[in-house]
Enzyme design. Structure first.
Site, PDB file in Angstrom:
ATOM      1  N   ASN A   7       5.658  15.229   4.454  1.00 33.34           N
ATOM      2  CA  ASN A   7       6.203  16.381   2.956  1.00 33.34           C
ATOM      3  C   ASN A   7       7.305  15.743   1.956  1.00 33.34           C
ATOM      4  O   ASN A   7       8.750  15.906   2.297  1.00 33.34           O
ATOM      5  CB  ASN A   7       7.090  17.721   3.981  1.00 33.34           C
ATOM      6  CG  ASN A   7       7.169  19.262   2.853  1.00 33.34           C
ATOM      7  OD1 ASN A   7       6.721  18.657   1.405  1.00 33.34           O
ATOM      8  ND2 ASN A   7       7.174  20.011   3.430  1.00 33.34           N
ATOM      9  N   LYS A  14      10.370  15.372   4.522  1.00 37.31           N
ATOM     10  CA  LYS A  14      10.594  15.500   5.888  1.00 37.31           C
ATOM     11  C   LYS A  14       9.053  14.637   6.752  1.00 37.31           C
ATOM     12  O   LYS A  14       8.027  14.524   6.107  1.00 37.31           O
ATOM     13  CB  LYS A  14      10.162  17.519   6.060  1.00 37.31           C
ATOM     14  CG  LYS A  14      11.129  17.660   6.234  1.00 37.31           C
ATOM     15  CD  LYS A  14      11.035  19.026   6.261  1.00 37.31           C
ATOM     16  CE  LYS A  14      10.902  20.034   7.361  1.00 37.31           C
ATOM     17  NZ  LYS A  14      11.210  21.796   6.476  1.00 37.31           N
ATOM     18  N   ARG A  66       1.181  16.929   2.372  1.00 35.06           N
ATOM     19  CA  ARG A  66       1.432  18.226   2.061  1.00 35.06           C
ATOM     20  C   ARG A  66       1.137  18.073   0.251  1.00 35.06           C
ATOM     21  O   ARG A  66       2.670  17.580  -0.329  1.00 35.06           O
ATOM     22  CB  ARG A  66       3.019  19.072   2.429  1.00 35.06           C
ATOM     23  CG  ARG A  66       3.058  20.515   1.904  1.00 35.06           C
ATOM     24  CD  ARG A  66       4.216  20.961   2.359  1.00 35.06           C
ATOM     25  NE  ARG A  66       3.915  22.645   1.340  1.00 35.06           N
ATOM     26  CZ  ARG A  66       5.758  22.872   0.552  1.00 35.06           C
ATOM     27  NH1 ARG A  66       6.375  21.909   0.883  1.00 35.06           N
ATOM     28  NH2 ARG A  66       5.345  23.922   0.220  1.00 35.06           N
ATOM     29  N   HIS A 155       1.575  28.954  -0.849  1.00 32.07           N
ATOM     30  CA  HIS A 155       2.055  28.848   0.750  1.00 32.07           C
ATOM     31  C   HIS A 155       0.829  28.884   1.249  1.00 32.07           C
ATOM     32  O   HIS A 155       0.682  29.675   2.334  1.00 32.07           O
ATOM     33  CB  HIS A 155       2.692  29.780   1.273  1.00 32.07           C
ATOM     34  CG  HIS A 155       4.548  30.014   0.816  1.00 32.07           C
ATOM     35  ND1 HIS A 155       5.221  30.969   0.677  1.00 32.07           N
ATOM     36  CD2 HIS A 155       5.120  28.854   1.174  1.00 32.07           C
ATOM     37  CE1 HIS A 155       5.970  30.982   0.964  1.00 32.07           C
ATOM     38  NE2 HIS A 155       6.400  29.872   0.970  1.00 32.07           N
ATOM     39  N   GLY A 187      10.877  29.892   1.294  1.00 32.17           N
ATOM     40  CA  GLY A 187      10.717  31.321  -0.675  1.00 32.17           C
ATOM     41  C   GLY A 187       9.820  32.403   0.499  1.00 32.17           C
ATOM     42  O   GLY A 187       9.645  32.242   1.581  1.00 32.17           O
ATOM     43  N   ARG A 216      15.561  32.883  -5.098  1.00 30.54           N
ATOM     44  CA  ARG A 216      14.237  33.284  -6.260  1.00 30.54           C
ATOM     45  C   ARG A 216      14.355  34.658  -6.823  1.00 30.54           C
ATOM     46  O   ARG A 216      14.747  35.165  -5.526  1.00 30.54           O
ATOM     47  CB  ARG A 216      13.232  32.930  -6.582  1.00 30.54           C
ATOM     48  CG  ARG A 216      12.884  31.150  -5.696  1.00 30.54           C
ATOM     49  CD  ARG A 216      11.612  31.028  -6.064  1.00 30.54           C
ATOM     50  NE  ARG A 216      11.787  29.595  -4.819  1.00 30.54           N
ATOM     51  CZ  ARG A 216      11.047  29.463  -4.267  1.00 30.54           C
ATOM     52  NH1 ARG A 216       9.809  29.272  -4.023  1.00 30.54           N
ATOM     53  NH2 ARG A 216      11.475  28.382  -3.198  1.00 30.54           N
ATOM     54  N   ASP A 256      21.512  32.933   3.297  1.00 27.82           N
ATOM     55  CA  ASP A 256      20.624  32.749   4.262  1.00 27.82           C
ATOM     56  C   ASP A 256      20.673  34.694   5.181  1.00 27.82           C
ATOM     57  O   ASP A 256      21.729  35.009   4.991  1.00 27.82           O
ATOM     58  CB  ASP A 256      21.463  32.500   4.623  1.00 27.82           C
ATOM     59  CG  ASP A 256      21.842  32.242   6.345  1.00 27.82           C
ATOM     60  OD1 ASP A 256      20.782  32.436   7.200  1.00 27.82           O
ATOM     61  OD2 ASP A 256      22.883  31.481   7.730  1.00 27.82           O
ATOM     62  N   GLY A 306      10.433  36.351   8.911  1.00 31.50           N
ATOM     63  CA  GLY A 306       9.093  37.014   9.081  1.00 31.50           C
ATOM     64  C   GLY A 306       9.015  36.947  10.610  1.00 31.50           C
ATOM     65  O   GLY A 306       8.800  38.372  11.491  1.00 31.50           O
ATOM     66  N   GLU A 358       3.853  25.145  10.072  1.00 30.54           N
ATOM     67  CA  GLU A 358       2.929  23.924   8.587  1.00 30.54           C
ATOM     68  C   GLU A 358       1.746  22.945   9.509  1.00 30.54           C
ATOM     69  O   GLU A 358       0.500  22.259   8.727  1.00 30.54           O
ATOM     70  CB  GLU A 358       2.905  24.031   7.496  1.00 30.54           C
ATOM     71  CG  GLU A 358       3.170  26.290   6.920  1.00 30.54           C
ATOM     72  CD  GLU A 358       4.623  25.799   5.541  1.00 30.54           C
ATOM     73  OE1 GLU A 358       5.167  26.264   5.759  1.00 30.54           O
ATOM     74  OE2 GLU A 358       3.567  25.928   4.695  1.00 30.54           O
TER      75      GLU A 358
END
Ligand code: ADP
Length: 373
Positions: A7, A14, A66, A155, A187, A216, A256, A306, A358
């Site tokens: 990524n 990453k 990615r 995503h 995000g 955002r 956070d 989530g 991912e």
């Protein structure tokens, strides 16, 4: 097959080395462009050194990248060659912070290991099935034809992976699954999935539209930008304002969710407001997408917030009384890495938590493309 998942960011890289479900090595190279690590090739040399021990004499068979933007062309992962690399590069204007870095990552691999199989996995690809009524903005057609201004959605790799996981948990075929997937990380986006395909999603032309995110704003009245421009804000100022200083950070002073959860619990009004605004926005999207999919079989939460914030899930589902969707506190509270049901037995549809991954999804896609190749 040993897959290196990459990524590439503009100043970071990453990576994860995977052999099927096993993670052999992972890491992050930062400050690319500075003295120690001048470019992505130097970063890759560091990755090579770092993974050598873990590989123990074995070698990497393929690399999965990615790639944030696949534009209108890419609807699935592809084997990379020079033409594909140039096609990704041509999409740079649509993702100026992300695609150039991906291209640099791809070229660094080509330079270092010219015979390596490389696969591009696009964040936008899963959303190529959106019907036109969902991807069109109601602006003059010219903006779409000349500038490609439309909803692309992002995503996608996560939404697809999680919707397959949700289908498995429910015991239905992925192609028979209808659901609403909320990917809530730094995000955040929500996707309407019908018959296993994305039919609507909250992120748009860029990853700025939709939900309240870490930094955002998500949806705002576009006239706010015009107002601020007349007040003297430049395009760069507005970019920073909406992408880096808004969202949870703008409302609560931090992006956070852990700190916000704690502060709200201790009675901090700004933290509580940030939670309320974000949860209410998400609940409205869930209602809308429940309609879009013609009745979801499940509501699914994933990604950092989530998966790990029972409080945010509860705040969101608290708004869904009209849909008769309800959590079970005893199921919602405990932490777990397993896909699970967190709703009450009496809930109209199950609420699930399905951890995203991912890197695993990119590695699986890479293996599939190389095997078909
Ligand atoms: P990214 O988009 O960077 O991949 P993640 O999916 O890692 O983001 O999600 C990051 C978000 O998840 C942060 O807001 C973080 O505070 C939140 N988060 C992580 N762990 C917890 C937790 N235990 N409780 C509440 N929020 C959490």
């Amino acid at each position: 097959m040993i897959v290196l998942v990459i990524n590439s960011g503009s100043s970071s890289l990453k990576y994860q080395v995977r052999d099927g479900g096993n993670v052999l090595a992972e890491g992050l190279i930062e400050r690319i462009g500075e003295a120690g690590v001048p470019d992505h090739t130097a970063a890759l040399d560091l990755v090579d050194q770092q993974v050598n021990d873990a590989l123990d004499g074995r070698t990497i068979d393929a690399v999965g990248h990615r790639v944030v933007h696949g534009g209108e062309r890419f609807s699935e992962p592809v084997l990379i060659d020079n033409e594909i690399t140039r096609a990704i590069e041509r999409l740079n204007p649509l993702a100026p912070l992300h695609n150039p870095a991906a291209v640099q990552g791809i070229r660094a691999i080509t330079g270092k290991w010219p015979d390596m199989s490389q696969v591009a996995v696009f964040d936008t690809a899963f959303h190529r099935t959106l019907p036109e009524r969902a991807w069109r903005y109601a602006v003059p057609d010219e903006l779409y034809r000349r500038h490609g201004i439309r909803r692309y959605g992002f995503h996608g790799t996560s939404h697809e992976y999680v919707s397959r996981g949700a289908a498995a948990l429910l015991g239905v075929e992925p192609g028979d699954f209808h659901g609403v997937i909320a990917h809530l990380g730094n995000g955040a986006s929500v996707t309407a999935v019908r018959n296993g395909k994305s039919i609507d999603t909250s992120m748009g032309f860029t990853p700025l539209e939709g939900l309240v995110m870490g930094t955002r704003s998500g949806d705002i009245d576009p006239s706010i930008l015009l107002f601020l421009m007349r007040e003297g804000y430049s395009a760069a100022d507005l970019d920073t304002l909406l992408n880096r200083e808004s969202g949870l950070r703008g409302l609560a002073g931090t992006n956070d969710m852990r700190s916000i959860d704690e502060a709200a619990g201790a009675g901090d009004q700004r933290a509580q407001l940030a939670l309320d605004v974000a949860a209410y926005r998400l609940a409205k999207y869930i209602g809308a997408y429940h309609v879009a999919v013609g009745g979801a079989q499940a509501l699914v939460f994933t990604a950092g917030i989530g998966e790990n914030s029972p409080g945010f899930r509860a705040a969101t589902v608290g708004h869904l009384g009209a849909l008769k969707v309800m959590l079970d506190d005893g199921r919602n509270a405990p932490r777990s890495r397993e896909p699970r049901v967190v709703s009450a037995a009496t809930s109209a549809i199950p609420v699930l938590v399905v951890p995203t991954n991912e890197e695993a999804a990119i590695a699986e896609a890479t293996v599939a493309v190389v095997a078909a190749g």
